[in-house]
Structures are given as structure tokens and as C-alpha cells.
Design a protein around this motif. Structure first.
Motif, PDB file in Angstrom:
ATOM      1  N   ALA A   1       0.832  -1.203   0.000  1.00 20.48           N
ATOM      2  CA  ALA A   1       0.000   0.000   0.000  1.00 20.48           C
ATOM      3  C   ALA A   1       0.868   1.256   0.000  1.00 20.48           C
ATOM      4  O   ALA A   1       0.591   2.202  -0.740  1.00 20.48           O
ATOM      5  CB  ALA A   1      -0.952  -0.004   1.196  1.00 20.48           C
TER       6      ALA A   1
ATOM      7  N   ALA B   1       2.581   1.483  -3.492  1.00 18.63           N
ATOM      8  CA  ALA B   1       1.598   1.866  -4.512  1.00 18.63           C
ATOM      9  C   ALA B   1       1.152   3.313  -4.310  1.00 18.63           C
ATOM     10  O   ALA B   1       0.979   4.059  -5.275  1.00 18.63           O
ATOM     11  CB  ALA B   1       0.392   0.939  -4.463  1.00 18.63           C
ATOM     12  N   GLY B   2       0.988   3.729  -3.065  1.00 18.91           N
ATOM     13  CA  GLY B   2       0.588   5.095  -2.775  1.00 18.91           C
ATOM     14  C   GLY B   2       1.643   6.107  -3.165  1.00 18.91           C
ATOM     15  O   GLY B   2       1.339   7.172  -3.713  1.00 18.91           O
TER      16      GLY B   2
ATOM     17  N   ALA C   1      -4.138   4.863  -0.936  1.00 22.83           N
ATOM     18  CA  ALA C   1      -3.797   3.442  -1.018  1.00 22.83           C
ATOM     19  C   ALA C   1      -4.200   2.698   0.254  1.00 22.83           C
ATOM     20  O   ALA C   1      -4.531   1.515   0.203  1.00 22.83           O
ATOM     21  CB  ALA C   1      -2.307   3.268  -1.287  1.00 22.83           C
TER      22      ALA C   1
ATOM     23  N   TRP D   1      -8.057   2.336  -0.146  1.00 23.18           N
ATOM     24  CA  TRP D   1      -8.504   1.706  -1.377  1.00 23.18           C
ATOM     25  C   TRP D   1      -9.022   0.277  -1.175  1.00 23.18           C
ATOM     26  O   TRP D   1     -10.063  -0.069  -1.736  1.00 23.18           O
ATOM     27  CB  TRP D   1      -7.423   1.746  -2.451  1.00 23.18           C
ATOM     28  CG  TRP D   1      -7.790   0.897  -3.633  1.00 23.18           C
ATOM     29  CD1 TRP D   1      -7.144  -0.205  -4.091  1.00 23.18           C
ATOM     30  CD2 TRP D   1      -8.933   1.061  -4.478  1.00 23.18           C
ATOM     31  NE1 TRP D   1      -7.808  -0.734  -5.157  1.00 23.18           N
ATOM     32  CE2 TRP D   1      -8.914   0.025  -5.417  1.00 23.18           C
ATOM     33  CE3 TRP D   1      -9.981   1.975  -4.522  1.00 23.18           C
ATOM     34  CZ2 TRP D   1      -9.899  -0.117  -6.398  1.00 23.18           C
ATOM     35  CZ3 TRP D   1     -10.955   1.838  -5.495  1.00 23.18           C
ATOM     36  CH2 TRP D   1     -10.906   0.803  -6.426  1.00 23.18           C
TER      37      TRP D   1
ATOM     38  N   ILE E   1      -3.004   3.152  -8.315  1.00 24.58           N
ATOM     39  CA  ILE E   1      -3.065   2.392  -7.067  1.00 24.58           C
ATOM     40  C   ILE E   1      -3.936   1.152  -7.237  1.00 24.58           C
ATOM     41  O   ILE E   1      -3.584   0.065  -6.774  1.00 24.58           O
ATOM     42  CB  ILE E   1      -3.538   3.299  -5.912  1.00 24.58           C
ATOM     43  CG1 ILE E   1      -2.432   4.308  -5.580  1.00 24.58           C
ATOM     44  CG2 ILE E   1      -3.953   2.486  -4.686  1.00 24.58           C
ATOM     45  CD1 ILE E   1      -2.853   5.417  -4.644  1.00 24.58           C
TER      46      ILE E   1
END
Length: 160
Positions: free
Chosen positions: A13, A16-17, A89, A92, A155
Motif C-alpha cells: 500500500a 503503490a501510494g 492506497a 482503497w 493504485i
């Protein structure tokens, strides 16, 4: 990549963020270069990088910094872009479980980002655009769509 609890891996996370935030930060600057500089002639192209410095600390401080205003503006811009990316993220997976589409979440996030960022700018300093002007509101929210939608889509893809 899932943790033993079945929840998404927090390292994934964060990664990806950060990537999504970076992508969104670049895309919004491309939008600003095309629209604010190329179409509306609101500022020179070089002004984009130092814009955050003037918004947060005022134009006098921005001018006093000289070339350092560019570095500080870049740090402010991408610092917030990365933080918002990691925050998105983090939430999400919950949105995905509830059936949300990333592009819709990004579209709805854009006005929230604009309001939060500009309330913070209003609190931090006294030199800011007229945030009650409809053109400023519409232009600001629209520009933030160019941050939040690519960020959200990236994301979603990375955390799939």
C-alpha cells in the motif's frame, strides 16, 4: 501480497501510494503547464515549480528565496502528492471491497483534496487566490481531478 490476516500488505500500500502520488503530482503539473500556462497565461512555465512556495509562505517570501523557492515548491508539491497517495492506497482496499471503481473514487476525491489543501493554505498564509471566486473553485477542482484520477487508477492496478 497479503499479510497473514488476509489484509493487503501495508508495504504494498505504501509503495503503490507513493508511486500513485508521484504519478498524480506529475500529471497535475502537465495539466497546469497546458492550461494555466499555455491556454490561460496565468504564469510562466517556470512558475509552476515554485507556485506552492508562494501559496504557502506568500509571494514576498517566495521572491526572497530566489532559486530556492523552486526546490521548496517542488518539495511541498510532491510531499503532499505522496502523502495523499499513501492515504488513498490505505483506504482503497475497503473501497474496492464495497464495489467502488477507482476512477469514481478519484473523481470524488478531487474536490475534497482541493478544499482541504486550500483551507490549509488559507490558514498558513494571507496571500492566496480568492477561493470564493467560481472560476478559482472550478479550475482548482478540475486541476485536482488530473491528480486524483491517475493516482487512483495507478493504485488500483498496483494493488490488484
Amino acid at each position: 501480497m497479503r499479510a497473514p490476516s488476509g489484509r493487503p500488505n501495508s508495504a504494498l500500500a505504501v509503495r503503490a501510494g507513493l508511486e500513485g502520488g508521484l504519478l498524480g503530482g506529475v500529471v497535475i503539473w502537465i495539466y497546469e503547464a497546458a492550461v494555466w500556462v499555455g491556454v490561460q497565461h496565468m504564469m510562466p512555465l517556470a512558475g509552476i515549480a515554485r507556485n506552492a512556495t508562494g501559496l504557502v509562505f506568500g509571494k514576498a517570501f517566495q521572491e526572497a528565496l530566489g532559486s530556492l523557492a523552486y526546490l521548496l515548491g517542488i518539495a511541498i508539491h510532491f510531499g503532499f502528492a505522496l502523502v495523499w497517495g499513501v492515504l488513498f492506497a490505505t483506504v482503497w482496499p475497503g473501497l474496492r471491497r464495497r464495489g467502488w471503481e477507482a476512477s469514481l473514487a478519484g473523481l470524488l476525491l478531487a474536490p475534497v483534496l482541493w478544499v482541504v489543501m486550500h483551507v490549509a493554505i488559507s490558514i498558513a498564509g494571507h496571500e492566496h487566490p480568492d477561493y470564493l471566486d467560481p472560476a478559482i473553485i472550478i479550475g482548482g477542482i478540475f486541476s485536482h481531478i488530473f491528480y486524483s484520477v491517475p493516482m487512483a487508477l495507478w493504485i488500483r492496478r498496483r494493488m490488484a
